[in-house]
Design a protein around this motif. Sequence first.
Motif, PDB file in Angstrom:
ATOM      1  N   ALA A   1       0.822  -1.208   0.000  1.00 11.86           N
ATOM      2  CA  ALA A   1       0.000   0.000   0.000  1.00 11.86           C
ATOM      3  C   ALA A   1       0.854   1.255   0.000  1.00 11.86           C
ATOM      4  O   ALA A   1       0.549   2.244  -0.681  1.00 11.86           O
ATOM      5  N   SER A   2       1.958   1.206   0.754  1.00 15.35           N
ATOM      6  CA  SER A   2       2.862   2.352   0.802  1.00 15.35           C
ATOM      7  C   SER A   2       3.533   2.584  -0.548  1.00 15.35           C
ATOM      8  O   SER A   2       3.636   3.720  -1.021  1.00 15.35           O
ATOM      9  N   VAL A   3       3.987   1.508  -1.181  1.00 18.81           N
ATOM     10  CA  VAL A   3       4.653   1.635  -2.483  1.00 18.81           C
ATOM     11  C   VAL A   3       3.700   2.202  -3.531  1.00 18.81           C
ATOM     12  O   VAL A   3       4.038   3.123  -4.286  1.00 18.81           O
TER      13      VAL A   3
ATOM     14  N   PHE B   1       1.436   6.819  -6.746  1.00 14.38           N
ATOM     15  CA  PHE B   1       0.324   7.722  -7.026  1.00 14.38           C
ATOM     16  C   PHE B   1       0.678   9.157  -6.659  1.00 14.38           C
ATOM     17  O   PHE B   1       0.282  10.101  -7.351  1.00 14.38           O
ATOM     18  N   ILE B   2       1.399   9.330  -5.564  1.00 16.41           N
ATOM     19  CA  ILE B   2       1.755  10.677  -5.114  1.00 16.41           C
ATOM     20  C   ILE B   2       2.624  11.376  -6.155  1.00 16.41           C
ATOM     21  O   ILE B   2       2.384  12.538  -6.521  1.00 16.41           O
ATOM     22  N   PHE B   3       3.635  10.682  -6.655  1.00 15.73           N
ATOM     23  CA  PHE B   3       4.518  11.298  -7.654  1.00 15.73           C
ATOM     24  C   PHE B   3       3.767  11.593  -8.952  1.00 15.73           C
ATOM     25  O   PHE B   3       3.931  12.667  -9.547  1.00 15.73           O
ATOM     26  N   SER B   4       2.944  10.643  -9.399  1.00 14.12           N
ATOM     27  CA  SER B   4       2.217  10.861 -10.657  1.00 14.12           C
ATOM     28  C   SER B   4       1.174  11.961 -10.522  1.00 14.12           C
ATOM     29  O   SER B   4       1.009  12.790 -11.420  1.00 14.12           O
ATOM     30  N   LYS B   5       0.476  12.006  -9.392  1.00 13.87           N
ATOM     31  CA  LYS B   5      -0.542  13.038  -9.194  1.00 13.87           C
ATOM     32  C   LYS B   5       0.085  14.417  -9.020  1.00 13.87           C
ATOM     33  O   LYS B   5      -0.476  15.421  -9.506  1.00 13.87           O
ATOM     34  N   HIS B   6       1.226  14.481  -8.371  1.00 12.39           N
ATOM     35  CA  HIS B   6       1.926  15.761  -8.249  1.00 12.39           C
ATOM     36  C   HIS B   6       2.310  16.302  -9.624  1.00 12.39           C
ATOM     37  O   HIS B   6       2.112  17.489  -9.915  1.00 12.39           O
ATOM     38  N   LYS B   7       2.824  15.427 -10.455  1.00 13.28           N
ATOM     39  CA  LYS B   7       3.194  15.833 -11.811  1.00 13.28           C
ATOM     40  C   LYS B   7       1.968  16.263 -12.608  1.00 13.28           C
ATOM     41  O   LYS B   7       2.012  17.255 -13.348  1.00 13.28           O
ATOM     42  N   GLU B   8       0.883  15.529 -12.452  1.00 12.58           N
ATOM     43  CA  GLU B   8      -0.343  15.825 -13.196  1.00 12.58           C
ATOM     44  C   GLU B   8      -0.924  17.179 -12.794  1.00 12.58           C
ATOM     45  O   GLU B   8      -1.299  17.986 -13.657  1.00 12.58           O
TER      46      GLU B   8
ATOM     47  N   ILE C   1       4.854   0.327  10.509  1.00 14.15           N
ATOM     48  CA  ILE C   1       4.703   0.294   9.053  1.00 14.15           C
ATOM     49  C   ILE C   1       3.364   0.889   8.642  1.00 14.15           C
ATOM     50  O   ILE C   1       3.258   1.582   7.621  1.00 14.15           O
ATOM     51  N   GLY C   2       2.330   0.634   9.447  1.00 14.96           N
ATOM     52  CA  GLY C   2       1.026   1.224   9.160  1.00 14.96           C
ATOM     53  C   GLY C   2       1.060   2.740   9.199  1.00 14.96           C
ATOM     54  O   GLY C   2       0.491   3.408   8.326  1.00 14.96           O
ATOM     55  N   LEU C   3       1.748   3.299  10.186  1.00 21.02           N
ATOM     56  CA  LEU C   3       1.887   4.755  10.254  1.00 21.02           C
ATOM     57  C   LEU C   3       2.758   5.277   9.116  1.00 21.02           C
ATOM     58  O   LEU C   3       2.497   6.361   8.570  1.00 21.02           O
ATOM     59  N   PHE C   4       3.772   4.522   8.753  1.00 22.65           N
ATOM     60  CA  PHE C   4       4.641   4.925   7.651  1.00 22.65           C
ATOM     61  C   PHE C   4       3.858   4.998   6.339  1.00 22.65           C
ATOM     62  O   PHE C   4       4.139   5.836   5.483  1.00 22.65           O
ATOM     63  N   ALA C   5       2.878   4.113   6.176  1.00 21.22           N
ATOM     64  CA  ALA C   5       2.050   4.136   4.972  1.00 21.22           C
ATOM     65  C   ALA C   5       0.977   5.214   5.045  1.00 21.22           C
ATOM     66  O   ALA C   5       0.629   5.834   4.032  1.00 21.22           O
ATOM     67  N   ALA C   6       0.449   5.447   6.242  1.00 19.67           N
ATOM     68  CA  ALA C   6      -0.698   6.348   6.377  1.00 19.67           C
ATOM     69  C   ALA C   6      -0.311   7.819   6.342  1.00 19.67           C
ATOM     70  O   ALA C   6      -0.989   8.626   5.690  1.00 19.67           O
ATOM     71  N   ILE C   7       0.766   8.196   7.027  1.00 17.13           N
ATOM     72  CA  ILE C   7       1.091   9.619   7.166  1.00 17.13           C
ATOM     73  C   ILE C   7       1.352  10.295   5.824  1.00 17.13           C
ATOM     74  O   ILE C   7       0.766  11.345   5.527  1.00 17.13           O
ATOM     75  N   PRO C   8       2.217   9.740   4.954  1.00 12.44           N
ATOM     76  CA  PRO C   8       2.401  10.400   3.643  1.00 12.44           C
ATOM     77  C   PRO C   8       1.120  10.438   2.823  1.00 12.44           C
ATOM     78  O   PRO C   8       0.875  11.412   2.103  1.00 12.44           O
ATOM     79  N   ALA C   9       0.307   9.387   2.912  1.00  9.35           N
ATOM     80  CA  ALA C   9      -0.936   9.354   2.135  1.00  9.35           C
ATOM     81  C   ALA C   9      -1.891  10.453   2.588  1.00  9.35           C
ATOM     82  O   ALA C   9      -2.524  11.119   1.756  1.00  9.35           O
ATOM     83  N   VAL C  10      -1.997  10.666   3.899  1.00 12.53           N
ATOM     84  CA  VAL C  10      -2.883  11.714   4.413  1.00 12.53           C
ATOM     85  C   VAL C  10      -2.375  13.100   4.024  1.00 12.53           C
ATOM     86  O   VAL C  10      -3.153  13.962   3.577  1.00 12.53           O
ATOM     87  N   ILE C  11      -1.079  13.322   4.165  1.00 14.46           N
ATOM     88  CA  ILE C  11      -0.509  14.621   3.806  1.00 14.46           C
ATOM     89  C   ILE C  11      -0.710  14.901   2.318  1.00 14.46           C
ATOM     90  O   ILE C  11      -1.110  15.999   1.916  1.00 14.46           O
ATOM     91  N   ALA C  12      -0.428  13.895   1.499  1.00 16.49           N
ATOM     92  CA  ALA C  12      -0.583  14.066   0.052  1.00 16.49           C
ATOM     93  C   ALA C  12      -2.044  14.294  -0.322  1.00 16.49           C
ATOM     94  O   ALA C  12      -2.340  15.144  -1.169  1.00 16.49           O
ATOM     95  N   TYR C  13      -2.943  13.556   0.296  1.00 14.36           N
ATOM     96  CA  TYR C  13      -4.366  13.724  -0.019  1.00 14.36           C
ATOM     97  C   TYR C  13      -4.840  15.136   0.310  1.00 14.36           C
ATOM     98  O   TYR C  13      -5.543  15.773  -0.495  1.00 14.36           O
ATOM     99  N   ASN C  14      -4.478  15.640   1.475  1.00 12.13           N
ATOM    100  CA  ASN C  14      -4.894  16.993   1.860  1.00 12.13           C
ATOM    101  C   ASN C  14      -4.294  18.045   0.928  1.00 12.13           C
ATOM    102  O   ASN C  14      -4.976  19.002   0.531  1.00 12.13           O
ATOM    103  N   ARG C  15      -3.039  17.867   0.585  1.00 15.75           N
ATOM    104  CA  ARG C  15      -2.381  18.839  -0.298  1.00 15.75           C
ATOM    105  C   ARG C  15      -2.996  18.801  -1.700  1.00 15.75           C
ATOM    106  O   ARG C  15      -3.283  19.847  -2.290  1.00 15.75           O
ATOM    107  N   PHE C  16      -3.190  17.608  -2.233  1.00 14.57           N
ATOM    108  CA  PHE C  16      -3.756  17.482  -3.575  1.00 14.57           C
ATOM    109  C   PHE C  16      -5.203  17.967  -3.606  1.00 14.57           C
ATOM    110  O   PHE C  16      -5.642  18.546  -4.607  1.00 14.57           O
ATOM    111  N   SER C  17      -5.950  17.718  -2.550  1.00 13.39           N
ATOM    112  CA  SER C  17      -7.337  18.179  -2.499  1.00 13.39           C
ATOM    113  C   SER C  17      -7.404  19.701  -2.534  1.00 13.39           C
ATOM    114  O   SER C  17      -8.276  20.290  -3.189  1.00 13.39           O
TER     115      SER C  17
END
Length: 224
Positions: free
Chosen positions: A28-30, A35-42, A181-197
């Motif tokens: 999930a983290s990978v 997705f984070i890199f591709s969405k940032h570029k998009e 590992i769960g926090l390692f996967a969740a924290i970047p996803a939450v930060i990226a989601y809020n920023r992209f939103s």
Amino acid sequence: MSADLSIFHLIKEASVVVQLVMLILVLASVVSWAFIFSKHKELEQATVITDEFEQEFWSGVELSDLYKRMSRVGFQPEGIEKIFMAGYREFSRMSQKPGITPEVRVENAQRAMRIELARELDRLDERLPFLATVGSTSPYIGLFGTVWGIMNSFRSLGNIKQATIANVAPGIAEALIATAIGLFAAIPAVIAYNRFSTRLYRLTARYELFVDEFVVLLQRQAHQ
């Protein structure tokens, strides 16, 4: 003792359930980072295209010339350019039909732009729900692995007459890795989601403002 409590050793010696939880979280983290890199570029590309188009659009260029340039072979319109082309194409098509009032021409052009706007926003919103899902569920998945590992550690104490911290430390440590590992996967996803939103919200506002402004220009042109 330090060698036995190393991360790789603890992961290797963890139970199958805990290892499966860790594998799911790592995958999930990978995927999230991809997705984070591709969405940032998009989104970055969409912002640049919007800036360049608005600068050209409000420079006083003829709308027909701008439409012809974007309609040429080899040009791939993106984002706000598609919205403009959809509106102007419909406006020109309706203008060629006899008996069509200016109001109908403008309304059809506005409807075409709204449809293209919805498609563009749907494209930009793609994959964001996945980041939200990873951000909200990963800690709980890791917690499940932790609870399972700790439960196995205490169950193993039933076969030991005198329990010490050394007996349960490896099991608890391997269980806590799942939470980490769960926090390692969740924290970047939450930060990226809020920023992209936030960036998507700003782009949406700019797209909608352009549609309204373009409709005003079409109304003036239709009544001339």
